[in-house]
Scaffold this active site. Structure first.
Site, mmCIF file in Angstrom:
data_model
loop_
_atom_site.group_PDB
_atom_site.id
_atom_site.type_symbol
_atom_site.label_atom_id
_atom_site.label_comp_id
_atom_site.label_asym_id
_atom_site.label_seq_id
_atom_site.Cartn_x
_atom_site.Cartn_y
_atom_site.Cartn_z
ATOM 1 N N GLU A 83 68.158 41.400 52.887
ATOM 2 C CA GLU A 83 68.613 42.660 53.463
ATOM 3 C C GLU A 83 70.129 42.786 53.376
ATOM 4 O O GLU A 83 70.651 43.857 53.060
ATOM 5 C CB GLU A 83 68.145 42.782 54.925
ATOM 6 C CG GLU A 83 66.639 42.834 55.084
ATOM 7 C CD GLU A 83 65.975 41.469 55.231
ATOM 8 O OE1 GLU A 83 64.826 41.433 55.697
ATOM 9 O OE2 GLU A 83 66.598 40.437 54.874
ATOM 10 N N CYS B 254 69.503 40.002 60.248
ATOM 11 C CA CYS B 254 69.172 41.174 59.441
ATOM 12 C C CYS B 254 68.755 42.339 60.327
ATOM 13 O O CYS B 254 69.075 43.492 60.032
ATOM 14 C CB CYS B 254 68.090 40.819 58.426
ATOM 15 S SG CYS B 254 68.710 39.660 57.179
#
Length: 161
Positions: free
Chosen positions: A65, A102
């Site tokens: 991510e 993330c």
């Protein structure tokens, strides 16, 4: 099987296609015995791909991510507020390698929609990213029928290779 947060929008055929692309990116990850191989794609609401990434793309502690979000051009950052992030593994909610997770990165960008395949197993840390994102009002969709494909590049960690 498809799971969503209560009141969340349904998955579309495009969601499946883009999540399969994210899963394919996970196969690009350099091997690791201490981290999952994950792929991620950030897509604007008009279908334009803003960023693609995978775990350990630029350094040994980088998550997919982060890699995908780092690829988003400065001029496109405002588009994240209406974007979807596709990730082969549930976004992390705890990390051993860095302070910012993330899940926190996604929350900070304003991305309202998260589509993932595989719930994070408790091999390294407890995974609660989907729960945290859902509680924050984000739409979270799990396409769990694609979890097996997302596990494939991680079989060496799971005792399958």
């Amino acid at each position: 099987m498809t799971g969503t947060t209560p009141g969340a929008g349904a998955a579309t055929p495009a969601d499946r296609e883009l999540l399969l692309e994210a899963i394919a990116l996970a196969h690009r990850c350099p091997p690791s015995r201490t981290a999952f191989s994950v792929g991620a794609i950030v897509v604007a609401d008009d279908g334009a791909v803003l960023g693609r990434g995978w775990s350990r793309r630029h350094d040994s502690t980088e998550h997919a991510e982060e890699s995908a979000l780092a690829e988003v051009a400065a001029g496109d950052r405002h588009r994240l507020r209406a974007a979807t992030i596709y990730t082969s593994l549930e976004p992390c909610s705890k990390r051993a390698s860095r302070e910012v997770t993330c899940t926190e990165h996604i929350l900070a960008t304003g991305i309202p929609r998260i589509v993932f395949a595989w719930s994070e197993p408790e091999l390294f840390v407890e995974g609660r990213g989907a729960e945290i994102l859902g509680r924050a009002g984000r739409t979270v969709i799990q396409l769990s029928d694609l979890a097996g494909a997302a596990r494939e590049p991680n079989l060496h960690l799971l005792g399958g290779a």
